[in-house]
Design an enzyme around this catalytic site. Structure first.
Site, PDB file in Angstrom:
ATOM      1  N   GLN A  68       3.487   0.984  -6.459  1.00 10.41           N
ATOM      2  CA  GLN A  68       4.790   0.337  -6.736  1.00 10.41           C
ATOM      3  C   GLN A  68       5.968   1.298  -6.641  1.00 10.41           C
ATOM      4  O   GLN A  68       7.113   0.863  -6.797  1.00 10.41           O
ATOM      5  CB  GLN A  68       4.772  -0.312  -8.135  1.00 10.41           C
ATOM      6  CG  GLN A  68       3.833  -1.482  -8.270  1.00 10.41           C
ATOM      7  CD  GLN A  68       4.302  -2.745  -7.554  1.00 10.41           C
ATOM      8  OE1 GLN A  68       5.459  -2.873  -7.138  1.00 10.41           O
ATOM      9  NE2 GLN A  68       3.401  -3.703  -7.406  1.00 10.41           N
ATOM     10  N   SER A  78      -0.243   1.258  -0.721  1.00 10.49           N
ATOM     11  CA  SER A  78      -0.782   0.005  -0.172  1.00 10.49           C
ATOM     12  C   SER A  78       0.183  -0.590   0.850  1.00 10.49           C
ATOM     13  O   SER A  78       1.402  -0.573   0.656  1.00 10.49           O
ATOM     14  CB  SER A  78      -0.995  -0.977  -1.330  1.00 10.49           C
ATOM     15  OG  SER A  78      -1.279  -2.264  -0.842  1.00 10.49           O
ATOM     16  N   THR A 138     -15.367   0.090  10.084  1.00  9.83           N
ATOM     17  CA  THR A 138     -14.446   0.153  11.231  1.00  9.83           C
ATOM     18  C   THR A 138     -13.003  -0.036  10.758  1.00  9.83           C
ATOM     19  O   THR A 138     -12.709  -0.968   9.999  1.00  9.83           O
ATOM     20  CB  THR A 138     -14.827  -0.933  12.258  1.00  9.83           C
ATOM     21  OG1 THR A 138     -16.198  -0.725  12.598  1.00  9.83           O
ATOM     22  CG2 THR A 138     -13.970  -0.844  13.512  1.00  9.83           C
ATOM     23  N   HIS A 162       0.681  -3.814   1.956  1.00  4.57           N
ATOM     24  CA  HIS A 162       1.389  -5.099   1.827  1.00  4.57           C
ATOM     25  C   HIS A 162       2.545  -5.054   0.838  1.00  4.57           C
ATOM     26  O   HIS A 162       3.267  -6.031   0.678  1.00  4.57           O
ATOM     27  CB  HIS A 162       0.402  -6.240   1.506  1.00  4.57           C
ATOM     28  CG  HIS A 162      -0.164  -6.227   0.130  1.00  4.57           C
ATOM     29  ND1 HIS A 162       0.265  -7.090  -0.845  1.00  4.57           N
ATOM     30  CD2 HIS A 162      -1.119  -5.470  -0.433  1.00  4.57           C
ATOM     31  CE1 HIS A 162      -0.432  -6.870  -1.965  1.00  4.57           C
ATOM     32  NE2 HIS A 162      -1.273  -5.889  -1.730  1.00  4.57           N
ATOM     33  N   CYS A 216      -1.604  -9.801 -10.124  1.00  4.23           N
ATOM     34  CA  CYS A 216      -3.020  -9.389 -10.183  1.00  4.23           C
ATOM     35  C   CYS A 216      -3.646  -9.671 -11.542  1.00  4.23           C
ATOM     36  O   CYS A 216      -4.849  -9.753 -11.665  1.00  4.23           O
ATOM     37  CB  CYS A 216      -3.156  -7.907  -9.900  1.00  4.23           C
ATOM     38  SG  CYS A 216      -2.373  -7.442  -8.391  1.00  4.23           S
TER      39      CYS A 216
HETATM   40  N1  PLP Z   1      -1.616  -0.583  -8.110  1.00  6.71           N
HETATM   41  C1  PLP Z   1      -0.501  -1.237  -8.448  1.00  6.71           C
HETATM   42  C2  PLP Z   1       0.472  -0.592  -9.364  1.00  6.71           C
HETATM   43  C3  PLP Z   1      -0.267  -2.522  -7.946  1.00  6.71           C
HETATM   44  O1  PLP Z   1       0.830  -3.181  -8.295  1.00  6.71           O
HETATM   45  C4  PLP Z   1      -1.236  -3.110  -7.086  1.00  6.71           C
HETATM   46  C5  PLP Z   1      -1.059  -4.490  -6.584  1.00  6.71           C
HETATM   47  O2  PLP Z   1      -0.349  -5.276  -7.140  1.00  6.71           O
HETATM   48  C6  PLP Z   1      -2.362  -2.357  -6.750  1.00  6.71           C
HETATM   49  C7  PLP Z   1      -2.536  -1.108  -7.281  1.00  6.71           C
HETATM   50  C8  PLP Z   1      -3.423  -2.925  -5.863  1.00  6.71           C
HETATM   51  O3  PLP Z   1      -3.038  -2.862  -4.525  1.00  6.71           O
HETATM   52  P1  PLP Z   1      -3.742  -3.855  -3.455  1.00  6.71           P
HETATM   53  O4  PLP Z   1      -3.175  -5.211  -3.698  1.00  6.71           O
HETATM   54  O5  PLP Z   1      -3.359  -3.281  -2.124  1.00  6.71           O
HETATM   55  O6  PLP Z   1      -5.198  -3.797  -3.705  1.00  6.71           O
END
Ligand code: PLP
Length: 375
Positions: free
Chosen positions: A177, A197, A235, A199, A320
């Site tokens: 983040q 990450s 892969t 996305h 999440c």
């Molecule tokens: N770490 C943090 C602080 C996040 O906000 C998120 C996803 O919301 C992740 C890890 C996980 O990333 P990913 O969605 O690419 O698995």
């Protein structure tokens, strides 16, 4: 649609879409030794260079992964396994994302001891950290920016303090983040391992990266063909990786402008929401990309549904953990359960406008007026 949920995921940029299409032409397996495979592998090589540049790292310190979650799991389990003989004590903060928090808890089953470092009011408690570090502490994992409050944690102070007490302790930072939302390099943070990450930076789901400082040993957590120097077999998702790196490079090149613009949206929104009686939770030291507010007398889920019906998207805490029964992170921050239940997260991107904030604020105000009456 009005989208204020970029901390959950971002819209892919045109640069990411074009990069995905371009790399799709070269669909051979990047491990194949024929020329088509070598061409596909070139896209990964270039991507590694791009991502390394954005982190102030060397290309051979970047390992592509399928997600931020995968990077966090590899960092924590992989470092713990590599350091097993040295000790089994790990420190994480109490407001880590589930991909760190649940992974550390999983290690408990294998005999590891996990200590929680508090982050009340969005700050790492350095005195508490000093008291937690031991000679058998092998890893400390603390995020750069909190996904629910936007709070920025002082990773450099954490790393300096920790390494003074135990020079061998590894520092992992989940920067998912904070990446391309605040300026840093792996050296300015003083970390050995760092996760990002795709996305969350206007590219596609399906890739992420783990920085592993040269010389630091991490064991793999999946086994197979030995891709990514054996750290992440499977892969590689060439198109997603190239789109990720292209988007990251583009944001990196205009980072100052982006931060200034998004922070101006944040300041405007925070004033507007205060003026309609919402409590701003996000601390002063934040990315300026996430605004956490508690609504007067309206549960977050009720407000979310109300806004969703009008084509406006925000979130209650993190996407999440939307299935979790209590809000561990907001309570660790210091919110009462009642306030946490009424807390929503508004998260910004460079594609939002002040006009959209006006619409969001007016709609939340009319929502409060009508929904607060419903018992
Ligand atoms: N770490 C943090 C602080 C996040 O906000 C998120 C996803 O919301 C992740 C890890 C996980 O990333 P990913 O969605 O690419 O698995």
């Amino acid at each position: 649609m009005i989208y204020f949920d970029s901390a959950a995921t971002t819209s892919p940029s045109d640069i990411a879409k074009n990069a995905f299409i371009e790399a799709s032409e070269f669909y051979a397996n990047p491990s194949s030794t024929h020329s088509a495979g070598i061409k596909a592998n070139d896209y990964i090589r270039i991507s590694r260079e791009y991502i390394a540049k954005t982190l102030g790292a060397k290309p051979d310190e970047i390992y592509f992964m399928p997600s931020g979650t995968f990077a966090n799991n590899t960092a924590i389990i992989g470092a713990a396994k590599a350091k097993m003989r040295k000790g089994k004590h790990i420190i994480i903060s109490d407001s880590e994302h589930p991909s760190v928090y649940n992974t550390a808890n999983e290690l408990k089953k294998l005999g590891y001891e996990i200590s929680l470092l508090s982050t009340k009011n969005g700050e790492i408690n350095i005195d508490e950290l000093k008291s937690l570090i031991r000679q058998d502490t092998v890893l400390i994992s603390v995020m750069l920016a909190n996904n629910e409050t936007g709070a920025l944690y002082d990773i450099k102070a954490l790393s300096d303090t920790a390494k003074r007490i135990n020079k061998d302790v590894l520092i992992h930072c989940d920067a998912v983040q904070g990446y391309l939302k605040t300026k840093f390099t792996v050296n300015s943070l003083g970390v050995d391992l760092l996760s990002v990450s795709s996305h969350k930076v206007h590219a596609f789901k399906g890739s992420g990266a783990l920085y592993i400082r040269n010389g630091v040993k991490v064991e793999p957590i999946v086994f197979g063909g030995g891709q990514e120097k054996g750290i992440c077999s499977g892969t590689e998702a060439v198109q997603s990786i190239y789109a990720f790196a292209s988007s990251a490079k583009n944001i990196y090149e205009k980072l100052d402008k982006n931060i200034e613009y998004v922070n101006s949206l944040y300041s405007y929104a925070s004033k507007e929401f205060s003026s309609i009686g919402c409590k701003v939770n996000t601390p002063v030291n934040s990315t300026g990309y996430v605004l956490s507010i508690s609504l007067p007398k309206v549960k977050s889920e009720v407000m979310l549904n109300y806004l969703s019906g009008k084509g406006i998207y925000i979130s209650a805490g993190s996407a999440c953990s939307s299935h979790a029964k209590s809000n561990r992170v907001l309570e660790a921050f210091g919110l009462s359960k009642a306030d946490a239940d009424c807390t929503v997260r508004i998260s910004f991107s460079e594609y939002n406008t002040a006009e959209e904030i006006d619409i969001l604020c007016d709609t939340i105000k009319s929502g409060i007026d009508s929904l607060a009456k419903i018992k």
